[in-house]
Write an enzyme that holds these catalytic residues in place. Structure first.
Site, PDB file in Angstrom:
ATOM      1  N   VAL A  48      35.843  51.120  43.271  1.00 53.08           N
ATOM      2  CA  VAL A  48      35.491  49.711  43.124  1.00 53.08           C
ATOM      3  C   VAL A  48      34.794  49.203  44.387  1.00 53.08           C
ATOM      4  O   VAL A  48      33.859  48.407  44.309  1.00 53.08           O
ATOM      5  CB  VAL A  48      36.739  48.860  42.782  1.00 53.08           C
ATOM      6  N   CYS A  49      35.215  49.687  45.545  1.00 51.37           N
ATOM      7  CA  CYS A  49      34.581  49.251  46.799  1.00 51.37           C
ATOM      8  C   CYS A  49      33.111  49.660  46.833  1.00 51.37           C
ATOM      9  O   CYS A  49      32.242  48.876  47.237  1.00 51.37           O
ATOM     10  CB  CYS A  49      35.321  49.819  48.003  1.00 51.37           C
ATOM     11  N   THR A  50      32.827  50.877  46.417  1.00 54.17           N
ATOM     12  CA  THR A  50      31.445  51.338  46.376  1.00 54.17           C
ATOM     13  C   THR A  50      30.648  50.505  45.379  1.00 54.17           C
ATOM     14  O   THR A  50      29.530  50.062  45.681  1.00 54.17           O
ATOM     15  CB  THR A  50      31.386  52.837  46.021  1.00 54.17           C
TER      16      THR A  50
END
Length: 168
Positions: A48-50
């Site tokens: 999700v961060c990417t």
């Protein structure tokens, strides 16, 4: 936790720029680049961060159009963030909070206790105006939820519209 109307906590931390260079960054010394979007994320190279950082990358023209400067912030080292930025062709700078001073000051730390990971940033976005005031805040207790990017852009646009006019 920092809220709308608060003065953003000042901080100094290593910043990795889009060329991979690492230098010191102090928030209060960069308020002339306001509105400033501080996009906190738990960790580089995670799903999700990417996706979140790549979405900011893909929408950067919208933030440029409203005069906003975007910074991603995580607890990763500057060297990890440099590799993360290069691998994902990020077009904005990343700030390293390895000492967790920034996430502590903003009051947005969380744990993944079941994984043995502690004191990482919640997924959060703050918009800071030229006076250092927080004009927008979004904080998620669910690390799988992304911010509403259009809402962040609108908040940055509003902060830019409220900026004092230089009469020089």
């Amino acid at each position: 936790m920092v809220s709308v109307g608060d003065t953003a906590p000042d901080f100094t931390a290593p910043k990795t720029d889009i060329d991979g260079d690492i230098e010191e960054f102090t928030l209060s010394e960069n308020l002339d680049d306001a509105p400033i979007v501080l996009a906190f994320f738990p960790a580089a190279f995670t799903g999700v961060c990417t996706t979140e950082m790549c979405t900011f990358r893909d929408q950067m023209a919208n933030f440029d159009d409203v005069g906003a400067t975007v910074y991603g912030i995580s607890i990763d080292t500057p060297f990890t963030l440099s590799e993360f930025a290069e691998k994902n062709d990020l077009n904005f700078d990343l700030i390293s909070d390895t000492n967790r001073n920034i996430i502590d000051a903003f009051g947005i730390d969380m744990d993944f206790a079941d994984l043995g990971v502690y004191n990482v940033a919640k997924r959060a976005v703050f918009v800071v105006n030229a006076d250092g005031e927080v004009t927008y805040e979004w904080v998620s207790d669910d690390p799988g939820v992304e911010p509403d990017y259009d809402e962040v852009e609108a908040a940055a646009s509003e902060a830019e519209a409220e900026a004092p006019v230089d009469s020089a």
